[in-house]
Design an enzyme around this catalytic site. Sequence first.
Site, PDB file in Angstrom:
ATOM      1  CE  LYS A  77     -36.275 -86.224 -52.811  1.00  0.00           C
ATOM      2  NZ  LYS A  77     -34.850 -86.422 -53.172  1.00  0.00           N
ATOM      3  CD  GLU A 122     -24.778 -72.886 -57.406  1.00  0.00           C
ATOM      4  OE1 GLU A 122     -25.933 -73.169 -57.766  1.00  0.00           O
ATOM      5  OE2 GLU A 122     -24.402 -72.909 -56.223  1.00  0.00           O
ATOM      6  CB  CYS A 156     -23.792 -73.874 -51.636  1.00  0.00           C
ATOM      7  SG  CYS A 156     -23.456 -74.132 -49.898  1.00  0.00           S
ATOM      8  CD  GLU A 204     -32.836 -88.680 -58.622  1.00  0.00           C
ATOM      9  OE1 GLU A 204     -33.435 -89.717 -58.918  1.00  0.00           O
ATOM     10  OE2 GLU A 204     -32.825 -87.664 -59.330  1.00  0.00           O
ATOM     11  CD  GLU A 214     -30.159 -71.684 -45.873  1.00  0.00           C
ATOM     12  OE1 GLU A 214     -29.176 -71.174 -46.430  1.00  0.00           O
ATOM     13  OE2 GLU A 214     -30.746 -71.154 -44.916  1.00  0.00           O
TER      14      GLU A 214
HETATM   15  P1  NDP Z   1     -31.615 -79.651 -56.648  1.00  0.00           P
HETATM   16  O1  NDP Z   1     -32.403 -78.426 -56.473  1.00  0.00           O
HETATM   17  O2  NDP Z   1     -31.649 -80.331 -57.962  1.00  0.00           O
HETATM   18  O3  NDP Z   1     -32.054 -80.755 -55.592  1.00  0.00           O
HETATM   19  C1  NDP Z   1     -32.039 -80.525 -54.205  1.00  0.00           C
HETATM   20  C2  NDP Z   1     -32.988 -81.494 -53.544  1.00  0.00           C
HETATM   21  O4  NDP Z   1     -34.304 -81.221 -54.007  1.00  0.00           O
HETATM   22  C3  NDP Z   1     -32.719 -82.954 -53.888  1.00  0.00           C
HETATM   23  O5  NDP Z   1     -33.027 -83.765 -52.780  1.00  0.00           O
HETATM   24  C4  NDP Z   1     -33.717 -83.199 -54.998  1.00  0.00           C
HETATM   25  O6  NDP Z   1     -34.061 -84.542 -55.133  1.00  0.00           O
HETATM   26  C5  NDP Z   1     -34.892 -82.410 -54.482  1.00  0.00           C
HETATM   27  N1  NDP Z   1     -35.887 -82.093 -55.494  1.00  0.00           N
HETATM   28  C6  NDP Z   1     -35.749 -82.037 -56.848  1.00  0.00           C
HETATM   29  N2  NDP Z   1     -36.933 -81.682 -57.423  1.00  0.00           N
HETATM   30  C7  NDP Z   1     -37.823 -81.521 -56.404  1.00  0.00           C
HETATM   31  C8  NDP Z   1     -39.196 -81.170 -56.339  1.00  0.00           C
HETATM   32  N3  NDP Z   1     -39.910 -80.890 -57.437  1.00  0.00           N
HETATM   33  N4  NDP Z   1     -39.781 -81.101 -55.150  1.00  0.00           N
HETATM   34  C9  NDP Z   1     -39.098 -81.358 -54.011  1.00  0.00           C
HETATM   35  N5  NDP Z   1     -37.797 -81.714 -54.006  1.00  0.00           N
HETATM   36  C10 NDP Z   1     -37.160 -81.789 -55.187  1.00  0.00           C
HETATM   37  O7  NDP Z   1     -30.145 -79.282 -56.224  1.00  0.00           O
HETATM   38  P2  NDP Z   1     -28.878 -80.218 -56.255  1.00  0.00           P
HETATM   39  O8  NDP Z   1     -29.139 -81.499 -55.538  1.00  0.00           O
HETATM   40  O9  NDP Z   1     -28.421 -80.274 -57.662  1.00  0.00           O
HETATM   41  O10 NDP Z   1     -27.874 -79.404 -55.329  1.00  0.00           O
HETATM   42  C11 NDP Z   1     -27.096 -78.395 -55.808  1.00  0.00           C
HETATM   43  C12 NDP Z   1     -27.662 -77.048 -55.425  1.00  0.00           C
HETATM   44  O11 NDP Z   1     -27.785 -76.946 -54.019  1.00  0.00           O
HETATM   45  C13 NDP Z   1     -26.756 -75.931 -55.831  1.00  0.00           C
HETATM   46  O12 NDP Z   1     -27.486 -74.869 -56.378  1.00  0.00           O
HETATM   47  C14 NDP Z   1     -26.125 -75.509 -54.521  1.00  0.00           C
HETATM   48  O13 NDP Z   1     -25.648 -74.210 -54.514  1.00  0.00           O
HETATM   49  C15 NDP Z   1     -27.244 -75.716 -53.576  1.00  0.00           C
HETATM   50  N6  NDP Z   1     -26.731 -75.809 -52.218  1.00  0.00           N
HETATM   51  C16 NDP Z   1     -26.953 -74.754 -51.362  1.00  0.00           C
HETATM   52  C17 NDP Z   1     -26.435 -74.778 -50.071  1.00  0.00           C
HETATM   53  C18 NDP Z   1     -26.668 -73.645 -49.118  1.00  0.00           C
HETATM   54  O14 NDP Z   1     -26.293 -73.767 -47.951  1.00  0.00           O
HETATM   55  N7  NDP Z   1     -27.252 -72.547 -49.522  1.00  0.00           N
HETATM   56  C19 NDP Z   1     -25.641 -75.915 -49.602  1.00  0.00           C
HETATM   57  C20 NDP Z   1     -25.484 -76.957 -50.565  1.00  0.00           C
HETATM   58  C21 NDP Z   1     -26.020 -76.885 -51.835  1.00  0.00           C
HETATM   59  P3  NDP Z   1     -33.349 -85.488 -56.233  1.00  0.00           P
HETATM   60  O15 NDP Z   1     -31.893 -85.240 -56.146  1.00  0.00           O
HETATM   61  O16 NDP Z   1     -33.744 -86.818 -55.745  1.00  0.00           O
HETATM   62  O17 NDP Z   1     -33.926 -85.095 -57.540  1.00  0.00           O
END
Ligand code: NDP
Length: 506
Positions: A190, A400, A299, A193, A265
Amino acid sequence: MSSREPGGRAFDPDLFAHVLYIDGQWRGAADGGTRDIINPADGSVVAVIDEAGPEDARAAVAAARRAFDAAAPWRSTTAADRVAICDRIADLLERDRDEIARIETLDTGKTLRESHIDIDDVVSVFRYYARLGAVSADRVIDVNDPSIISRVVHEPVGVCVLIAPWNYPLLQIVWKIAPALVAGCTMVLKPSEVTPLSTIKLMHLMVEAGVPPGVANLVQGAGSVIGDALTDNHDVDLISFTGGYVTGTHIAAVAAPHVSKVALELGGKNPHIVFADANFEAAVDAVVTGVFLHSGQVCSSGTRLIVEESIADRFVDAASERAQRIRFGDGMDPTSETGPLVSEQHRDKVEAYVALGISEGATLVTGGQRPTDPKYAAGSFYPPTIFDNCTRDMRIVQEETFGPILTVERFTTEAQAIELGNDTDYGLAAAVRTGDPGRGERVARALRHGTVWVNDFGVYTAAAEWGGFGRSGNGRELGPSGLAEYQEAKHIWTNTEPAEMGWFTT
Ligand code: NDP
């Protein structure tokens, strides 16, 4: 449609004709839903793709379940077969490297140079797990009894839902796919989007490499719409999630009644500590690179500069001067050093943090407003921004921002630097710069973060674990732990000379 190569296509448009891959079939969404994928550099539509609903998401999990439980399941293939597939995927990624880089750049906005680096990293991850998976981690236990064979074997955890964010779409999903494949798991992918295109391309390559039907399934769709169908699902054994804290904790809560394993993560608020005895020019360069690369949408971005008081003014001036020279622009333009933010909505969020920093009393040194040059008008660009005179209690220091924002705090003693560096709910990554190797080691050991760089920044290797302390997460990706996440350890105790146990004697 955007076709960004002069006189040529950026990618094969047939790739995105039908983009849900379930049970070995490419198909559209059950309810016919679609989504426009936008290039953040100019607002153009890169592709129109199918968008899954909950019904599609449940079908994908069911397909992965069948493939795991089937009479001739993936998990009973040999490790040699599975690692050969991983190596083939790596070969195919290398073959299509330029096309994938263009797709990633058009989708995320990052520069082509960064996209190429991401693909090379992804190849190294497949190759690493292909090597690691070829060596069994099973153990024989010496129980000092010749009639007993006691051993621990490692089996695949089962059906995995792998959820990735938009900032490193290909990289983050591959950190999950490669160990899951090697372990013998089946999976549902997944992507975000916002940035699904490189994962769709990767799915094509996985099929070409011989991943059997049902073993890997792909759904695109908004997390808010299909997320619960994937995670609040009794057929799922493990959810590996990379993304934000709010989403991660929601997933952990809905998965809890099923006792699915959940690996998180999450985000980071990463300190970059600079002592006065560090190489000044190298430190300025690393601080600027560490926070403004990919416009801060990383991140592990070093957003929190903690600098020794005696060099602080000079350091901030030098960093500001460097930041103003950064060439930001369309990622497809080879002269761009960093690209736009991923979307208009995300730029709104970053702008709100800049307003917050000003209202909290931090001193705006550079940046802080949208670029006015008309060439940036159609894209979601934001310039490198630095706030000086920040304090640890400010939200701009603790939260963040996920944008090109550097905050500056000052210290006078080593103990104070460590205290500030650990004053965060997160604990993903940190860096220390000093000319004193002993101090580098002391500070690295004292910092409560999953990765600490000493006189370096942002580098990683597939062989070393990646993950967070505190609210940055609860799992580890990469390295041997990254494979263990997808395995169940099973103890098999075999008595080769069975006899009465002799406990109950009447
Ligand atoms: P989100 O938490 O908004 O989304 C991450 C993923 O989760 C996307 O695919 C999103 O889908 C999906 N998602 C959203 N809602 C749900 C739900 N209810 N159930 C299951 N999946 C869901 O994060 P971002 O995409 O905004 O990414 C940024 C974040 O990721 C930052 O906090 C960053 O620090 C973290 N990050 C951490 C890393 C690490 O290694 N620790 C590496 C990279 C990023 P959709 O986008 O389709 O809504």
